[in-house]
Scaffold this active site. Structure first.
Site, PDB file in Angstrom:
ATOM      1  N   LYS A  42       1.075   4.693   7.024  1.00 29.13           N
ATOM      2  CA  LYS A  42       0.507   5.526   5.963  1.00 29.13           C
ATOM      3  C   LYS A  42       1.135   6.919   6.013  1.00 29.13           C
ATOM      4  O   LYS A  42       1.852   7.273   6.946  1.00 29.13           O
ATOM      5  CB  LYS A  42      -1.017   5.654   6.119  1.00 29.13           C
ATOM      6  CG  LYS A  42      -1.779   4.340   6.190  1.00 29.13           C
ATOM      7  CD  LYS A  42      -1.802   3.577   4.886  1.00 29.13           C
ATOM      8  CE  LYS A  42      -2.623   2.294   5.032  1.00 29.13           C
ATOM      9  NZ  LYS A  42      -2.545   1.446   3.816  1.00 29.13           N
ATOM     10  N   SER A 100       0.805  -1.227   0.000  1.00 21.70           N
ATOM     11  CA  SER A 100       0.000   0.000   0.000  1.00 21.70           C
ATOM     12  C   SER A 100       0.836   1.274   0.000  1.00 21.70           C
ATOM     13  O   SER A 100       0.327   2.350  -0.316  1.00 21.70           O
ATOM     14  CB  SER A 100      -0.943   0.018   1.207  1.00 21.70           C
ATOM     15  OG  SER A 100      -0.216   0.144   2.408  1.00 21.70           O
TER      16      SER A 100
END
Length: 201
Positions: free
Chosen positions: A103, A60
């Protein structure tokens, strides 16, 4: 005669005093144990209060962080300063607190964040994202994030996304959309393995 005997006794006592004393077995053992215990305590303190060792199991964050990369995070990064846009952070997944996510901070507290046709706008201004190496396109494993979305970020909260936007399960899709500051475990600072990916953030 007595004087000679006294002299020999004194002489013998001086020789005995000059012989080096052997350390006791207990002291010798402790000389090994104490440094070991200190080292264990230091490692525990570092891992618990200073650094985070993390392995990244998904793609990701590609190509910033590749699948299987091992990195170090700094737990004290935000003790004296606020998180900044662009920081890569480690935190418990808002919908699954037992999991840890990595993230990038995209939106800051109090901002209006809009996603339109694969572009991010902050308070109406286009956000330049030079860290994205892949074009953000509809399709892929996750495609809903390409449609128009709008978020009003609460105070003391952050909006985060993965760099691989086409295949990142991030704030666009969570039930608990935002990461509050108190939930940020630390800031990712260095990839150390594999050596080919080694770099500072």
């Amino acid at each position: 005669m007595d004087n000679n005997q006294d002299f020999k006794v004194e002489d013998l006592e001086q020789e005995q005093e000059q012989e080096p004393k052997r350390p006791s077995a207990f002291r010798e053992i402790m000389s090994w144990v104490i440094p070991f215990v200190i080292a264990v305590v230091l490692v525990y303190v570092l891992k618990t209060y200073v650094i985070i060792n993390a392995n990244v199991p998904s793609g990701s964050m590609e190509n910033t962080i590749m699948t299987g990369d091992n990195l170090i995070g700094f737990r004290l990064a935000y003790q004296f300063s606020d998180p900044k846009r662009g920081d890569v952070i480690i935190f418990p997944a808002p919908d699954e607190p037992n999991e840890k996510y990595i993230k990038r901070i995209i939106g800051l507290p109090g901002e209006k964040l809009t996603i339109k046709e694969g572009k991010v706008y902050i308070n109406g201004e286009l956000l330049e994202e030079d860290y994205l190496s892949k074009e953000w396109l509809p399709g892929g494993d996750i495609n809903d994030g390409y449609t128009d979305l709008e978020f009003d970020i609460p105070e003391d909260s952050y909006f985060v996304m993965g760099d691989n936007r086409t295949n990142s399960h991030d704030a666009r899709f969570w039930n608990n959309t935002y990461v509050t500051r108190d939930k940020i475990i630390g800031k990712a600072i260095f990839i150390y393995w594999p050596f080919a990916d080694a770099k500072w953030f």
